[in-house]
Design an enzyme around this catalytic site. Structure first.
Site, short mmCIF file in Angstrom:
data_model
loop_
_atom_site.label_atom_id
_atom_site.label_comp_id
_atom_site.label_asym_id
_atom_site.label_seq_id
_atom_site.Cartn_x
_atom_site.Cartn_y
_atom_site.Cartn_z
N GLY A 275 2.93 -1.19 4.30
CA GLY A 275 3.06 0.18 3.89
C GLY A 275 4.53 0.79 3.83
N GLY A 276 4.96 1.26 4.75
CA GLY A 276 6.17 1.98 4.69
C GLY A 276 7.38 1.24 3.74
N HIS B 62 -9.55 0.80 4.86
CA HIS B 62 -8.42 0.78 5.65
C HIS B 62 -8.36 2.05 6.72
CE1 HIS B 62 -4.39 2.30 6.30
NE2 HIS B 62 -3.84 1.36 5.71
N GLY C 120 2.36 1.98 11.00
CA GLY C 120 3.30 3.08 10.85
C GLY C 120 3.80 3.57 12.17
N GLU D 250 -5.59 -5.42 10.26
CA GLU D 250 -4.53 -4.50 10.53
C GLU D 250 -5.01 -3.61 11.79
OE1 GLU D 250 -2.24 -2.98 6.80
OE2 GLU D 250 -4.26 -1.72 6.67
N SER E 212 3.28 -2.56 10.29
CA SER E 212 4.79 -2.32 10.60
C SER E 212 5.40 -3.79 10.04
CB SER E 212 4.97 -2.24 12.16
OG SER E 212 4.63 -0.94 12.20
N ASN F 151 0.88 -1.12 -0.04
CA ASN F 151 0.05 0.01 -0.04
C ASN F 151 0.94 1.28 0.00
OD1 ASN F 151 -1.76 2.16 0.53
ND2 ASN F 151 -2.33 1.30 2.50
N TRP F 152 1.03 2.00 -1.17
CA TRP F 152 1.80 3.09 -1.31
C TRP F 152 1.43 4.22 -0.92
CZ3 TRP F 152 3.78 2.36 -7.04
CH2 TRP F 152 4.55 1.41 -7.12
N LYS F 153 0.13 4.47 -0.32
CA LYS F 153 -0.65 5.27 0.34
C LYS F 153 -0.41 6.42 -0.20
CE LYS F 153 -0.08 3.00 4.78
NZ LYS F 153 -0.27 3.06 6.26
N GLU G 192 -7.05 4.44 7.95
CA GLU G 192 -6.83 5.60 7.72
C GLU G 192 -8.05 6.18 6.91
OE1 GLU G 192 -3.09 5.19 5.60
OE2 GLU G 192 -2.29 4.57 7.46
P1 13P Z 1 2.86 0.12 7.84
O1 13P Z 1 3.59 -1.00 6.98
O2 13P Z 1 3.66 1.49 7.24
O3 13P Z 1 2.74 0.08 9.33
O4 13P Z 1 1.52 0.30 7.16
C1 13P Z 1 0.63 -0.61 7.11
C2 13P Z 1 -0.61 -0.27 6.43
O5 13P Z 1 -1.29 0.60 6.76
C3 13P Z 1 -0.81 -1.14 5.07
O6 13P Z 1 -2.21 -0.78 4.58
#
Ligand code: 13P
Length: 253
Positions: free
Chosen positions: A236-237, A97, A175, A169, A215, A11-13, A99
């Site tokens: 994510g990251g 998600h 994050g 998640e 994470s 997920n590149w956000k 967020e």
């Molecule tokens: P991180 O891997 O940066 O914690 O993010 C997880 C995420 O939100 C994937 O959708």
């Protein structure tokens, strides 16, 4: 042993320009070309979809969107429909998600409408669930997950018109560098599996994939992916750099 194929999704956000996303897609394509045993996907921002999807055409990496609106078309300024996302190259879409839920106020009922709209267009869904730290500490984790699943999947019947994947998640692990422990993940994934079996029957419940997200990094991926009922990761990251994402995919082999 389960027959479920592992699915590692990035997920590149709201990161990367089109140039950067296309470069990353090309690097992943080169580095992962031999991987056949694991499903791999990237979920760029909607603006990057066409270019990234073009770069990954005929490859073993699928492309998805991060969000879709619940209606097919209309006067909904700033939104993207499932059919527009599909046309831009998205075979998949994230729904729910944390967020989206927390920052943009999306409800469980919104998630349900989005999943139905996406399925109607033949777009596969990764449906995200998870509790906040307050909910976990109050002992309401399973109550929250039960509501998210029940309302989010209301009215859906197997066989689904497009693939459905669940992603657990925990919000407190996103994050933060603080991933859930394998024991915590196992407990929740087993609970989700039982819920799915109860709701959709043993065969479908057993076949649905449940990713873990929060994470996930090269250092902890193997340990998390080894957990029973973990069928992949939503990253994510660590998905924003080719070497770390590739290391996570390889941890699943
Ligand atoms: P991180 O891997 O940066 O914690 O993010 C997880 C995420 O939100 C994937 O959708």
């Amino acid at each position: 042993m389960s027959e479920r194929r592992c699915f590692i999704a990035g997920n590149w956000k709201m990161y990367l320009t089109t140039t950067e996303g296309v470069r990353l897609a090309q690097e992943l394509r080169n580095l992962l070309t031999q991987v056949r045993k694991v499903d791999i996907g990237v979920f760029p921002s909607a603006l990057l979809l066409s270019a990234v999807a073009k770069k990954l055409e005929e490859s073993n990496i699928v492309v998805g969107a991060q969000n879709a609106y619940a209606k097919g078309f209309g006067a909904f300024t700033g939104e993207n429909s499932a059919s527009q996302l599909k046309d831009a190259g998205a075979a998949w879409c994230l729904v729910g998600h944390s967020e989206r839920r927390k920052i943009f106020g999306e409800t469980d009922a919104d998630c349900n409408r989005k999943i139905k709209e996406l399925h109607g267009e033949g777009v596969n869904v990764i449906f995200c669930l998870g509790e906040t730290i307050e909910e976990r500490e109050a002992g309401t984790t399973f109550k929250v997950l039960e509501r998210q699943l029940r309302v989010g999947l209301e009215g859906l019947k197997a066989p689904f018109p497009a693939d459905l994947v669940l992603a657990y998640e925990p919000v407190w692990a996103i994050g933060t560098g603080r991933n859930a422990t394998p024991d915590q993940v196992e407990e929740v994934h087993c609970w989700i599996r039982d819920w799915l079996k109860e709701r959709f029957g043993a065969t479908v419940g057993e076949a649905l994939r449940i990713q873990y997200g929060g994470s996930v990094k090269p250092e902890n991926a193997a340990q998390l992916l080894r957990v029973k009922n973990v069928d992949g990761a939503l990253v994510g990251g660590a998905s924003l750099k080719a070497d770390s994402f590739v290391a996570i995919v390889k941890a699943a082999l």
